[in-house]
Design an enzyme around this catalytic site. Structure first.
Site, PDB file in Angstrom:
ATOM      1  N   LYS A 117       0.855  -1.174  -0.190  1.00  0.00           N
ATOM      2  CA  LYS A 117      -0.004   0.124   0.125  1.00  0.00           C
ATOM      3  C   LYS A 117       0.934   1.190   0.105  1.00  0.00           C
ATOM      4  CE  LYS A 117      -4.686  -1.618   1.257  1.00  0.00           C
ATOM      5  NZ  LYS A 117      -5.433  -1.642   1.784  1.00  0.00           N
ATOM      6  N   LYS A 199      -4.312 -10.976  -7.541  1.00  0.00           N
ATOM      7  CA  LYS A 199      -5.540 -11.459  -6.934  1.00  0.00           C
ATOM      8  C   LYS A 199      -6.596 -10.309  -7.147  1.00  0.00           C
ATOM      9  CE  LYS A 199      -6.114  -8.815  -2.637  1.00  0.00           C
ATOM     10  NZ  LYS A 199      -6.382  -8.737  -1.202  1.00  0.00           N
ATOM     11  N   LYS A 202     -10.731  -4.608  -5.851  1.00  0.00           N
ATOM     12  CA  LYS A 202     -11.541  -3.740  -6.498  1.00  0.00           C
ATOM     13  C   LYS A 202     -10.593  -2.765  -7.152  1.00  0.00           C
ATOM     14  CE  LYS A 202     -10.931  -2.251  -1.691  1.00  0.00           C
ATOM     15  NZ  LYS A 202     -10.980  -3.040  -0.791  1.00  0.00           N
TER      16      LYS A 202
HETATM   17  P1  ATP Z   1      -7.882  -4.442  -2.038  1.00  0.00           P
HETATM   18  O1  ATP Z   1      -8.569  -4.450  -3.193  1.00  0.00           O
HETATM   19  O2  ATP Z   1      -7.500  -3.226  -1.695  1.00  0.00           O
HETATM   20  O3  ATP Z   1      -6.728  -5.251  -2.161  1.00  0.00           O
HETATM   21  P2  ATP Z   1      -9.644  -6.377  -0.961  1.00  0.00           P
HETATM   22  O4  ATP Z   1     -10.749  -6.409  -1.964  1.00  0.00           O
HETATM   23  O5  ATP Z   1      -8.560  -7.382  -0.680  1.00  0.00           O
HETATM   24  O6  ATP Z   1      -8.942  -4.808  -0.897  1.00  0.00           O
HETATM   25  P3  ATP Z   1     -10.137  -6.251   1.764  1.00  0.00           P
HETATM   26  O7  ATP Z   1     -10.834  -5.339   2.778  1.00  0.00           O
HETATM   27  O8  ATP Z   1      -8.687  -6.215   2.109  1.00  0.00           O
HETATM   28  O9  ATP Z   1     -10.546  -6.205   0.493  1.00  0.00           O
HETATM   29  O10 ATP Z   1     -10.207  -7.873   2.176  1.00  0.00           O
HETATM   30  C1  ATP Z   1     -11.483  -8.420   2.796  1.00  0.00           C
HETATM   31  C2  ATP Z   1     -11.512  -9.973   3.219  1.00  0.00           C
HETATM   32  O11 ATP Z   1     -11.559 -10.567   1.647  1.00  0.00           O
HETATM   33  C3  ATP Z   1     -10.056 -10.467   3.615  1.00  0.00           C
HETATM   34  O12 ATP Z   1     -10.327 -11.487   4.433  1.00  0.00           O
HETATM   35  C4  ATP Z   1      -9.298 -10.732   2.434  1.00  0.00           C
HETATM   36  O13 ATP Z   1      -8.367 -11.769   2.779  1.00  0.00           O
HETATM   37  C5  ATP Z   1     -10.431 -11.422   1.383  1.00  0.00           C
HETATM   38  N1  ATP Z   1     -10.157 -11.214  -0.037  1.00  0.00           N
HETATM   39  C6  ATP Z   1     -10.048 -10.002  -0.569  1.00  0.00           C
HETATM   40  N2  ATP Z   1      -9.408 -10.356  -1.848  1.00  0.00           N
HETATM   41  C7  ATP Z   1      -9.736 -11.656  -2.075  1.00  0.00           C
HETATM   42  C8  ATP Z   1      -9.372 -12.694  -2.971  1.00  0.00           C
HETATM   43  N3  ATP Z   1      -9.152 -12.150  -4.314  1.00  0.00           N
HETATM   44  N4  ATP Z   1      -9.630 -14.058  -2.944  1.00  0.00           N
HETATM   45  C9  ATP Z   1     -10.086 -14.481  -1.765  1.00  0.00           C
HETATM   46  N5  ATP Z   1     -10.147 -13.571  -0.420  1.00  0.00           N
HETATM   47  C10 ATP Z   1      -9.766 -12.307  -0.653  1.00  0.00           C
END
Ligand code: ATP
Ligand code: LTN
Length: 335
Positions: A117, A199, A202
């Protein structure tokens, strides 16, 4: 609450910093409804965490309510678990300060999410972004949980939480229960549809399927999903060689409850042309009832307010018990 403590306790949260997506759903969220039957569960909207990155205030408010509606629509019955907004329970910020003083600069510097980040937001590497894991440790330790269900990417934060808890307990006695991360095997790391080496997130909306998205948009994203340029063009799970196809297999398996082998057999000899829309349809049908129910709930703001108020009250009670203990242990004079 008191007599229910025989049950194991679980806590988890998601930041309302973006719309919920398929990674959030297939990773942690979809497993939560079953857990509320078996455990004492706390699920919260991690709004304090979101401001480590600049947020638009109106959007943050909207997303917080939408995320609450989605939690309920996914099956988190507020009668059976505690649903709350993190900023409504001041003990999170209060314990975070104490834990900041038991968390080391060196260990925070090693956090992958901080490194990622701060590279992404080089103009705003603030202290909150750096100390985020201490706030997350506070979120967890206040509720004395046994398990913390998260996606793979949060494992490191649960581990530092355990280190902080152990460090504190070694000085003051058994104040905190030291929790285990709980990571589901299938769906723990959903990859982006158009860049399967990253991964699903958003911040890359083209490869990301949002829970509230229209079926036609979801289908379009799946039909355009990157597959692999190998010549065999067969549906086979091999993440290193065929990341795109393997990701789609993982998504289909998670949505339908089938094993990877069953999915391979189902699409044996059919090529990617049939497979991609089939995955899209499975996801559209999985998400349809969730979207419809969340939209219905969002028209009933009074109900949503009653849910988060009741949740904050229950969370406050449990959290303050731990906070009082901590304050006493470190030597603060009781008010
Ligand atoms: P960013 O887009 O900033 O990486 P994010 O979409 O990962 O954020 P978070 O709030 O960080 O959102 O994640 C919320 C939950 O969802 C966490 O437990 C995270 O491990 C899970 N998660 C997020 N993205 C994935 C993914 N692609 N696959 C599986 N689990 C996910
Ligand atoms: N850091 C997590 C969200 C989060 C969390 C928590 C998860 C904040 N506090 C406590 C589990 C337990 C994230 O960014 N996904």
């Amino acid at each position: 609450m008191e007599q229910a403590t025989q049950k194991k306790v679980m806590i988890s949260g998601i930041q309302p910093s973006g719309d919920l997506h398929l990674g959030n759903y297939l990773g942690p969220l979809r497993h939560w409804p079953a857990m509320i039957e078996e455990f004492d569960c706390y699920f919260f909207l991690a709004d304090l965490h979101t401001i480590t990155v600049r947020q638009d205030p109106a959007m943050l408010r909207r997303r917080t309510l939408e995320q609450l509606a989605s939690y309920i629509a996914c099956g988190l019955d507020p009668e059976k678990c505690v649903l709350f907004v993190q900023s409504h329970v001041p003990a999170h910020s209060q314990l975070a300060w104490v834990l900041d003083c038991y968390t080391m600069f060196g260990e925070l510097s090693r956090m992958t999410q901080f490194k990622d980040k701060s590279a992404k937001h080089a103009d705003n590497i603030n202290a909150g972004l750096f100390t985020y894991p201490a706030l997350m440790a506070a979120d967890i330790l206040l509720y004395q949980p046994d398990f913390v269900p998260v996606g793979e990417d949060q494992k490191q934060h649960v581990e530092i939480c355990r280190d902080i808890a152990n460090r504190f307990n070694n000085i003051y006695g058994e104040v905190f229960k030291v929790p285990e991360p709980y990571i589901a095997k299938v769906g723990a790391r959903i990859m982006s549809l158009n860049a399967p080496e990253s991964k699903m997130s958003k911040s890359m909306p083209e490869g990301c399927v949002f829970l509230m998205e229209k079926p036609e948009d979801i289908m379009r994203k799946f039909k355009r999903a990157v597959t692999d340029s190998d010549t065999e063009r067969c549906v086979r799970y091999a993440p290193a060689e065929k990341p795109g196809v393997s990701n789609l297999i993982q998504i289909y398996a998670a949505a339908t409850g089938k094993s990877y082998e069953e999915v391979e057999r189902e699409f044996d000899g059919q090529g990617y042309g049939k497979f991609k829309p089939a995955v899209g349809e499975a996801i559209v049908e999985t998400l349809r009832p969730i979207r419809e129910e969340a939209q219905r709930l969002l028209t009933d703001k009074t109900y949503l307010e009653s849910v988060y108020r009741a949740g904050a009250e229950k969370a406050d009670y449990v959290a303050n018990k731990t906070l009082r203990k901590v304050y006493k242990k470190v030597g603060f004079v009781a008010r």
